[in-house]
Design an enzyme around this catalytic site. Structure first.
Site, PDB file in Angstrom:
ATOM      1  N   HIS A  27      74.374   5.670  33.222  1.00 15.87           N
ATOM      2  CA  HIS A  27      74.444   6.684  34.778  1.00 15.87           C
ATOM      3  C   HIS A  27      75.650   7.017  35.006  1.00 15.87           C
ATOM      4  CE1 HIS A  27      72.555   3.730  37.170  1.00 15.87           C
ATOM      5  NE2 HIS A  27      71.362   3.736  36.011  1.00 15.87           N
ATOM      6  N   GLU A  28      76.079   7.335  36.299  1.00 19.86           N
ATOM      7  CA  GLU A  28      76.956   7.188  37.341  1.00 19.86           C
ATOM      8  C   GLU A  28      76.865   6.013  37.536  1.00 19.86           C
ATOM      9  OE1 GLU A  28      78.866   9.732  36.956  1.00 19.86           O
ATOM     10  OE2 GLU A  28      80.592   8.352  39.246  1.00 19.86           O
ATOM     11  N   HIS A  83      76.278   2.439  36.160  1.00 16.73           N
ATOM     12  CA  HIS A  83      76.884   2.247  35.604  1.00 16.73           C
ATOM     13  C   HIS A  83      78.799   2.682  35.348  1.00 16.73           C
ATOM     14  CE1 HIS A  83      72.401   2.112  33.334  1.00 16.73           C
ATOM     15  NE2 HIS A  83      72.964   0.606  33.803  1.00 16.73           N
ATOM     16  N   GLY A  86      75.768  -4.307  40.290  1.00 13.50           N
ATOM     17  CA  GLY A  86      75.643  -3.578  41.207  1.00 13.50           C
ATOM     18  C   GLY A  86      75.535  -3.866  41.971  1.00 13.50           C
ATOM     19  N   GLN A  87      75.160  -3.209  43.528  1.00 15.96           N
ATOM     20  CA  GLN A  87      74.259  -4.270  44.790  1.00 15.96           C
ATOM     21  C   GLN A  87      72.708  -3.524  44.668  1.00 15.96           C
ATOM     22  OE1 GLN A  87      74.440  -5.546  47.713  1.00 15.96           O
ATOM     23  NE2 GLN A  87      72.841  -4.991  48.825  1.00 15.96           N
ATOM     24  N   SER A 119      68.868   5.242  38.148  1.00 13.31           N
ATOM     25  CA  SER A 119      68.396   4.107  37.365  1.00 13.31           C
ATOM     26  C   SER A 119      68.141   4.471  35.756  1.00 13.31           C
ATOM     27  CB  SER A 119      66.711   3.321  38.333  1.00 13.31           C
ATOM     28  OG  SER A 119      65.930   2.702  37.157  1.00 13.31           O
TER      29      SER A 119
HETATM   30  P1  AMP Z   1      71.207  -2.535  33.653  1.00 13.28           P
HETATM   31  O1  AMP Z   1      71.773  -1.409  33.216  1.00 13.28           O
HETATM   32  O2  AMP Z   1      70.010  -1.412  35.255  1.00 13.28           O
HETATM   33  O3  AMP Z   1      70.697  -3.965  33.764  1.00 13.28           O
HETATM   34  O4  AMP Z   1      72.226  -2.350  34.500  1.00 13.28           O
HETATM   35  C1  AMP Z   1      73.419  -2.803  34.607  1.00 13.28           C
HETATM   36  C2  AMP Z   1      74.002  -3.061  36.399  1.00 13.28           C
HETATM   37  O5  AMP Z   1      74.245  -1.252  37.028  1.00 13.28           O
HETATM   38  C3  AMP Z   1      73.374  -4.142  37.167  1.00 13.28           C
HETATM   39  O6  AMP Z   1      74.885  -4.582  37.661  1.00 13.28           O
HETATM   40  C4  AMP Z   1      73.397  -2.718  38.124  1.00 13.28           C
HETATM   41  O7  AMP Z   1      72.796  -3.431  39.434  1.00 13.28           O
HETATM   42  C5  AMP Z   1      73.901  -1.859  38.399  1.00 13.28           C
HETATM   43  N1  AMP Z   1      73.504  -0.975  38.222  1.00 13.28           N
HETATM   44  C6  AMP Z   1      72.513   0.358  38.380  1.00 13.28           C
HETATM   45  N2  AMP Z   1      72.001   1.253  38.297  1.00 13.28           N
HETATM   46  C7  AMP Z   1      73.062   1.241  39.725  1.00 13.28           C
HETATM   47  C8  AMP Z   1      73.018   2.053  40.879  1.00 13.28           C
HETATM   48  N3  AMP Z   1      72.582   3.483  40.902  1.00 13.28           N
HETATM   49  N4  AMP Z   1      74.718   2.002  41.521  1.00 13.28           N
HETATM   50  C9  AMP Z   1      75.049   1.002  40.985  1.00 13.28           C
HETATM   51  N5  AMP Z   1      75.445   0.465  40.909  1.00 13.28           N
HETATM   52  C10 AMP Z   1      73.856   0.076  39.709  1.00 13.28           C
END
Ligand code: AMP
Length: 266
Positions: free
Chosen positions: A34-35, A37, A145-146, A183
């Site tokens: 998503h945006e 990522h 991501g924070q 998310s």
């Molecule tokens: P994930 O696919 O959920 O494991 O996330 C992969 C990376 O994307 C991680 O570093 C997350 O913190 C980051 N991430 C996920 N959602 C967001 C968001 N809404 N804003 C910024 N970074 C994000």
């Protein structure tokens, strides 16, 4: 854009790029992009010659009752989005664990409390898989991501302690137009659950704006009480790393968020 599925091939490709003195930026993800990522990928694009995005739903960071099986895996769409955002290589391994794997990487300070408490073993899964991915991709810089603030804390400590030659960059949380942190799990939400979910950023934002260090305990209690009106599970509300952080459940979906504190008043 290249797609690599074999870990050894990824390692060979990374070594070749290193020999050519190319700077590698790495964005680890579990896909369903998503945006949020895509911002990480765009950030990576600005910092390096080659951008590698991994897409791997890592089983070891899910608990036995969590959503590993139903986690969304739209790989074709993900590849398209990643390419448009600037990825050069998609690393999408099928599996990163030997059936009798007996090695894990564990961080023992920042992984305690918050999500570490409600998801036992989660951060061991994260540190282990990120270590493996770093060894395969050999990045100069890795972008996180924070949104997952505690994960950033844990990874930064691991990188420091293990002398990984990787610079970690944190990117701020990306939200939708109603304020909900983006998310991959948001797609589980029904329209009714989505409306409830908005109470999480709303409560955190309001409390973070009014933050007074002398009344931090009271503020936490207030936010918890407020969240309990909307969510049947409020896992935690706490201050950490200059942010107000919380995790809740709406239906079966776990939501995680944090808001930076405004200038401290007291
Ligand atoms: P994930 O696919 O959920 O494991 O996330 C992969 C990376 O994307 C991680 O570093 C997350 O913190 C980051 N991430 C996920 N959602 C967001 C968001 N809404 N804003 C910024 N970074 C994000």
């Amino acid at each position: 854009m290249k797609t690599i599925v074999n870990p050894r091939q990824m390692q060979r490709e990374a070594s070749k790029l290193k020999q050519e003195e190319k700077r590698i930026a790495f964005v680890p993800t579990m896909g369903a992009l998503h945006e949020g990522h895509l911002c990480l990928i765009r950030r990576a694009r600005k910092t390096a010659d080659v951008v590698v995005v991994s897409i791997y739903v890592n089983p070891t960071q899910f608990g036995p009752k969590e959503d590993f099986k139903r986690y969304p895996r739209p790989l074709t769409q993900d590849k398209k989005l990643a390419r448009q955002a600037g990825a050069d290589i998609i690393f999408a391994p099928q599996n990163l664990y030997e059936p009798d794997a007996s090695t894990t990487v564990s961080e023992s300070l920042y992984s305690q409390g918050r999500c570490g408490k409600s998801r036992p073993g989660h951060f061991d899964g994260v540190t282990t898989v990120v270590t493996k991915l770093f060894l395969m991709v050999q990045p100069d810089v890795a972008i996180f991501g924070q949104k997952d603030a505690q994960q950033c804390d844990v990874i930064e400590r691991m990188v420091r302690d293990l002398y990984f030659p990787v610079k970690i960059i944190r990117v701020p949380i990306q939200r939708d137009r109603h304020g909900l942190a983006l998310s991959s799990r948001n797609q589980y939400l029904s329209p009714k659950e989505y409306q409830l979910a908005l109470a999480l950023p709303r409560a955190l934002k309001r409390a973070a704006q009014k933050y007074d260090v002398a009344k931090a305990k009271l503020a936490k209690q207030r936010v918890k009480k407020e969240l309990q009106k909307y969510f049947h599970v409020v896992e935690y509300v706490t201050f950490a790393g200059g942010a107000l952080c919380a995790a809740v459940k709406v239906g079966k979906t776990r939501l995680l968020d944090n808001v930076r504190l405004k200038k401290k008043i007291a």
